[in-house]
Structures are given as C-alpha cells and as structure tokens.
Design a protein around this motif. Structure first.
Motif, short mmCIF file in Angstrom:
data_model
loop_
_atom_site.label_atom_id
_atom_site.label_comp_id
_atom_site.label_asym_id
_atom_site.label_seq_id
_atom_site.Cartn_x
_atom_site.Cartn_y
_atom_site.Cartn_z
N PHE A 103 -7.14 -5.15 2.59
CA PHE A 103 -5.94 -4.32 2.44
C PHE A 103 -5.46 -4.26 0.99
O PHE A 103 -4.37 -3.74 0.73
CB PHE A 103 -4.82 -4.86 3.34
CG PHE A 103 -5.27 -5.17 4.74
CD1 PHE A 103 -5.96 -4.22 5.49
CD2 PHE A 103 -5.04 -6.41 5.29
CE1 PHE A 103 -6.40 -4.51 6.77
CE2 PHE A 103 -5.47 -6.71 6.57
CZ PHE A 103 -6.16 -5.76 7.31
N ARG A 153 -11.94 1.81 -3.61
CA ARG A 153 -10.85 1.84 -2.62
C ARG A 153 -11.07 2.95 -1.62
O ARG A 153 -10.84 2.78 -0.42
CB ARG A 153 -9.50 2.01 -3.33
CG ARG A 153 -8.35 2.24 -2.37
CD ARG A 153 -7.00 2.16 -3.05
NE ARG A 153 -6.84 3.11 -4.14
CZ ARG A 153 -6.53 4.40 -3.97
NH1 ARG A 153 -6.38 4.89 -2.75
NH2 ARG A 153 -6.38 5.20 -5.01
N VAL A 188 -6.47 1.81 3.45
CA VAL A 188 -6.30 2.12 2.03
C VAL A 188 -6.81 3.52 1.67
O VAL A 188 -6.73 3.92 0.51
CB VAL A 188 -6.98 1.06 1.13
CG1 VAL A 188 -6.33 -0.30 1.33
CG2 VAL A 188 -8.47 0.97 1.41
N THR A 212 0.83 -1.20 0.00
CA THR A 212 0.00 0.00 0.00
C THR A 212 0.86 1.25 0.00
O THR A 212 2.03 1.24 0.42
CB THR A 212 -0.91 0.04 1.24
OG1 THR A 212 -0.10 0.08 2.43
CG2 THR A 212 -1.83 -1.17 1.30
N LYS A 213 0.27 2.34 -0.45
CA LYS A 213 0.94 3.63 -0.42
C LYS A 213 1.32 4.07 1.00
O LYS A 213 2.44 4.53 1.22
CB LYS A 213 0.05 4.68 -1.09
CG LYS A 213 0.53 6.11 -0.97
CD LYS A 213 -0.48 7.08 -1.56
CE LYS A 213 -0.14 8.53 -1.28
NZ LYS A 213 -1.17 9.45 -1.82
N LYS A 232 -4.95 -0.06 -7.78
CA LYS A 232 -4.05 0.92 -8.37
C LYS A 232 -4.76 1.72 -9.46
O LYS A 232 -5.39 1.14 -10.36
CB LYS A 232 -2.82 0.22 -8.96
CG LYS A 232 -1.87 1.12 -9.72
CD LYS A 232 -1.07 1.99 -8.77
CE LYS A 232 -0.07 2.84 -9.54
NZ LYS A 232 -0.70 3.91 -10.34
N TRP A 260 -4.93 -2.86 -2.56
CA TRP A 260 -4.86 -1.49 -3.08
C TRP A 260 -5.19 -1.50 -4.57
O TRP A 260 -4.40 -1.98 -5.38
CB TRP A 260 -3.47 -0.92 -2.84
CG TRP A 260 -3.34 0.53 -3.17
CD1 TRP A 260 -3.11 1.08 -4.41
CD2 TRP A 260 -3.42 1.63 -2.28
NE1 TRP A 260 -3.05 2.44 -4.32
CE2 TRP A 260 -3.24 2.82 -3.03
CE3 TRP A 260 -3.63 1.74 -0.90
CZ2 TRP A 260 -3.25 4.08 -2.45
CZ3 TRP A 260 -3.64 3.00 -0.32
CH2 TRP A 260 -3.46 4.15 -1.10
#
Length: 637
Positions: A622, A487, A446, A333-334, A626, A624
């Motif tokens: 969790f 998200r 997220v 994740t970011k 994109k 993500w």
C-alpha cells in the motif's frame, strides 16, 4: 447597516432589474426572492448590485445570496457579522471543535451547513445558525415574538461550521473511510493482497511449472513459449483494432450544450507535497467555465503537509474553494484522501484532477452535456490526457506517445463498444450518486482509477470518453518515471487479483466479452510487460537457429514460433507508434520527432518497473510512490 424594515418584503415589484418581465417558478418562489432581496437591502447592499445578482441567480437557478457570497462581492465573515447585528444576536466567527459532539449525522453539515449545537463547558449550550437571507424576516419576527428564543442563539458562518465538523468527526470519519469498503464489500477491496485460495493455486502453479521444467525442460519451455506468444498476440490485436478504428472513424460528435440552470459541480484535487504547484493549480481551476455559485472546489491535503496548505491559502483561492485536511491514518494514499472528502461533496457531478493538470476550460460543460443526454447508467467520463513536454527528453516523448495511444486511441474504442474502461487517475467526471453507490475509491489500491472503472462496470454502470483535453507534463528523469510506473503496475496487479477472486462471478457480472477484454487489458498487459524480455530472448534464439542451421534442417515448429515472435515484437512496436502518432496533432508530432526509435528500450524499462512492482506488492503493497511535479515553464507552449 440599518434596522430590518418589516414592510420591505412587499415593495420590490420592478426594483430588481424589471421583475415584472421575469417569471419565477411560482408564487412561493417569488415571495422568497422578494424576502431575500428585502433582507439584503436592509443589510445595505445597493439596488444596482442586487439587480445584477438577481439576474445571475435567475440564470443559474440559485439564490441572490449565494451569488453575492460565491462571487466574492462580500467576505463571508463580514456578511454574517452584519446579519448578526441586524438580528441583534451574537456572532461566532470560529467554533471550538471540542465543544461539538460527534455523531454520524453530523456530516450532513459538511454539505449544507445550517446549524450546529455548541456545548460550552462553563455556560449553557448555544445553537449556532447560518440563516438564509430569504428567512431572515421570519427569524426576526420569531425573535420579536419570543425574546427568549435568542438567548442561546448565535449567528455563524458556513465555513466555521464546516471547520468544526471536519475536526470533531475526523477520527470517526477517517476510520470509516479506511475500512468501509473492506467491511461492506470485502470481495471488492484490495486490503487483502492475495486471498487464501489464490495463494494456494498460485503456489500450486509455480510448483507444477518448476517440476515440469526439471523433468521435461524442452517441452516445458516450448509450451511456455507458445502460451506467452498467444497472449502477446491477443493483446496486440486489441490495439490493432483500435488503430484500424482510428484510421476509419469520423470526427466525434459532441452533445449539444444544455440551456437553462446548471447543477452543482464539485471538483476535487488530492495534494501532497505540492506547495510549488499551488499557484499554477489555482490559476488552472479558476479558468473552468462554470458559475462560481454552482462550483464546489475541494483541495484535499494531508493534515501534516503544512507547507502545501500554507501555499494554497497564500493564493487566496476564493469562496468556492475549500481546503480539506485528511488526518494521518491508515494507508497514506490518494484514494483514501478522495474518499474521505467524498462525504462533503455537494455537486451532482464530480470531477477529479491532479496538482499538475491544466484542464480545458470547457471540460465541465462538455461533461455535463454528455451526462444530460445519456441514460443514468453512464456513470463516468474520461477526458484525454495530453503531454505538453514531449520535446523535453526521449522519456517524455515516449510517455506522450503512450498517453496518446491510450486516451485518444484505445479508450475511445472501448467506450464506443460499451466495454469496461480502466480509467486514468485524473480528469474523471462522475455522477456523484453512482460513485457513492459504488463505494468510492479503494483506499488500499494504489492504482485506484483502473480499479474504480472496472468496479463501476461490474456493478452495471459504464464509462465513456470526452473530447476536451487536460494538459499534463510527463516525468523526464528515469528514477521518477520508474517509481511512478512501478506504482501503476502494483495497482494493476492489485486490481487483477481483486477481480479474479471469483472469476465465474466476475464473468457473470461483466459478461463474457467484457471479461475477455479485461483479461487482455489488464492481465495480458501485466504478463506481456513482465515477460517482454523473454519474448526477445525467444526471438534471439530463433535468429541464431536460423543463421546456424541449414534451411532444410530448420523444424517447422521453430520457424513458426520465430515468425510469431517477430510479428509480436515488431507488430507491438509498430502499433504502439502508429496508434500514438495517429492520435496526435502536428505540433505534438514535431515535439516527439524521431524519438520513437527508443520504443524497444522504453518497453524493456517498462518490464523493469513491472518486476519492481511484483517485489513491492509483497513487501509494501500500500506504499504510494509520490511523483514530484514542477510548474510549467513559461517557455513551453
């Protein structure tokens, strides 16, 4: 490069751009500057160059050496190789991370790389150092007096130390990054999706609802209708207040620019599969108006994303850029990537951008001025995000309206009233110390931006908004928009569940007013998005009842609910459009055109995304989704 002249440090006087007319902080600082200039002269740099760099160093409150290296006047390896020759010491341009022992304090070398112990396998250990120019004379004197001192000493570069430390401590660091918030403050972490007591009460509520629906269906649906209408109406009034404030408020007042030396400013960008954005991103970051010697730009990439890393390196971004590779571990994740890089942040202030962002060049200056004029409790400033491709499709046009209403309508009102701000995921400016005290970003959330904004508030900090914008492009394809929006909803659900683990504690920490705003901003938004189709069904049912029954036979409660539903639906659409359009400049309005008529469909799609988020929260909480990005077309303004 010549021998070091031992008498040079006492001969600078007016040779560096008229130092007799300048005043340094004290005699010690003056002596250090003279020693630094003497060392740089011995390394072969010309006096006109050093005079110009000395003036920059005086203005920025830095050293001449840092101005020399960070402004690209000389390559780092060439410079430190010359220092090694001057001191007659070996030069190490790369350090094998396998020869470096990992321990927690090793990470201090990421912020200020000065020395590193190298444990060679087949020979005695070696100490690699990065000597500062102001200390080269002292080191030369020590080596002359104690020749054995140089036996195990070598000169290296800051980049070589950082690279070795990043690799040597990667496994420990990524584990700590992933688990620290959960282990230290489990009540703030989204790692546990649904706490045990929350699951119990949720199951109890669902069972009670369906039991009531089977036993007393008419009364149950009536109470559901009433409850949903009230929640919807309260959420609508919050945006109505923002619209009224927008129409009556004056132009924002900007903090005065700060004179004198500036602090170090770190800029972080998390990237994944963004090779195509490398050129545009580097170009946008280069336009930031901040001295290169005080700018610390970190491009945070996944270690296995070789294509993006190669594309960034191909742009030769410059000495104030650093590419950080995050090991493949835990949730991809970011927020995990950003928290991993937080260890190495050198700036007192920190800005977060996304790969597609084009921030206003003066944005850092405005944020610094605002922080400088505000008390320490102001921990974050959110810059407005403006969509530039609103004319590309009806989807991007509605996205543009939504961003305009949020970042230039609702958030400024909340900031003015000192209420909690659910931050946007980019163009956040932080006091680094406050961010670290808050635990950084939650690797498991997220929608880490909203979570962090609310966490900062409950810890006693507050956030506000900036005026200077960041330009972005909105998705123009429905699948991309739907994945991104799902998200976001999933993260908002995570955030609401985390904060509502102990509602009474949350209300004490936030205060009652802020607690209620949080419920409207996040809880109300989630409920209204999930059940928006049901409101339309209720409204349609009311219309059918009004059309098929005589006026005298229509019950008062049915008529009342119909009026409330009509006000809720039409009011929410009109306020959404009014707040969005009212916050735009004429150019943006022309790009949107008449596409605002698609708002009802847009809101139904938002409901689809919300229900998809509920399903994902159970199956892959969790994961993500994109969002792919493309460089801006040259034809776009």
């Amino acid at each position: 490069m010549g021998e070091y002249p031992p008498e040079a440090s006492g001969r600078q006087e007016d040779a560096w751009g008229g130092s007799s007319g300048q005043t340094w902080a004290d005699d010690e600082a003056l002596a250090g500057r003279q020693a630094e200039l003497a060392a740089l002269t011995a390394l072969g740099f010309s006096k006109p160059l050093l005079a110009r760099l000395a003036a920059l160093a005086h203005t920025n409150g830095t050293s001449v050496e840092s101005e020399l290296l960070r402004n690209g006047e000389v390559e780092e390896k060439s410079y430190y190789a010359a220092v090694a020759r001057l001191l007659r010491l070996p030069f190490v341009d790369a350090i094998d991370p396998r020869t470096v022992s990992d321990f927690p304090l090793l990470d201090t070398q990421l912020q200020q790389p000065l020395t590193l112990r190298i444990a060679h396998r087949n020979r005695s250990p070696q100490t690699a150092v990065v000597p500062q120019a102001s200390r080269i004379a002292d080191l030369a004197a020590a080596l002359a007096a104690l020749p054995l001192l140089g036996r195990d000493l070598a000169i290296t570069t800051p980049s070589a130390i950082r690279s070795a430390v990043w690799s040597a401590g990667a496994e420990r660091r990524v584990r700590e990054t992933t688990n620290r918030l959960f282990e230290d403050r489990p009540h703030l972490s989204a790692r546990v999706v649904l706490a045990g007591h929350q699951g119990f009460y949720a199951g109890l509520a669902v069972a009670a609802f369906f039991s009531a629906l089977m036993l007393r269906p008419t009364e149950t649906l009536l109470w559901l209708h009433i409850t949903l209408s009230i929640i919807y109406f309260l959420s609508l009034t919050l945006r109505l207040a923002a619209l009224v404030r927008k129409s009556t408020s004056s132009a924002p007042q900007h903090a005065a620019a700060v004179l004198g030396p500036l602090p170090h400013y770190t800029v972080m960008v998390a990237l994944y599969r963004e090779a195509g954005m490398a050129k545009q991103l580097i170009s946008s970051l280069r336009r930031l108006d901040w001295p290169a010697s005080l700018l610390d730009i970190k491009l945070v990439c996944e270690a296995d994303d070789k294509e993006t890393i190669a594309a960034l390196k191909a742009e030769r971004p410059g000495p104030h850029f650093e590419i950080i590779e995050v090991p493949a571990y835990g949730p991809r994740t970011k927020p995990k990537a950003l928290t991993y890089a937080l260890t190495a942040v050198r700036g007192e202030l920190l800005a977060i951008y996304d790969a597609e962002d084009r921030p206003h060049p003066q944005q850092l200056r405005e944020a610094h001025a605002r922080f400088n004029a505000a008390p320490p409790e102001l921990a974050c400033l959110q810059a407005p995000l403006i969509i530039t491709n609103a004319g590309a499709s009806w989807l991007s046009a509605l996205f543009s309206l939504e961003y305009s209403a949020l970042f230039r309508g609702l958030l400024p009102m909340l900031g003015k009233q000192r209420m909690p701000l659910p931050l946007g995921g980019t163009s956040n400016h932080f006091r680094t110390e406050a961010l670290r005290k808050a635990g950084g970003w939650d690797p498991y959330n997220v929608t880490e931006d909203a979570d962090l904004g609310l966490r900062l508030y409950r810890l006693g900090y507050r956030a506000d908004v900036l005026h200077r914008q960041t330009l972005e492009d909105a998705p123009v394809e429905l699948p991309v928009w739907l994945a991104q929006r799902s998200r976001w909803f999933k993260g908002w659900l995570q955030t609401w569940l985390v904060l509502m683990r102990d509602p009474f504690r949350l209300s004490r920490e936030m205060g009652l007013a802020a607690f209620l705003i949080f419920q409207l901003m996040v809880g109300g938004m989630l409920i209204s998005s999930l059940l928006h189709p049901l409101i339309i069904v209720f409204l349609a049912g009311g219309i059918v009842a009004l059309l098929t029954a005589p006026a005298s036979a229509i019950p008062l409660d049915v008529l009342t609910l119909f009026v409330i539903d009509f006000v809720n639906i039409m009011g929410s659409y009109l306020i959404f459009i009014g707040l969005g359009i009212g916050s735009m400049i004429d150019h943006e309005k022309r790009l949107v055109g008449r596409r605002w008529i698609m708002v009802p469909l847009y809101w139904l799609m938002t409901s689809v995304a919300a229900w998809r988020a509920v399903a994902e929260l159970r199956r892959k909480p969790f994961f993500w989704n994109k969002t792919p990005h493309k460089p801006v077309s040259p034809k776009l303004p």
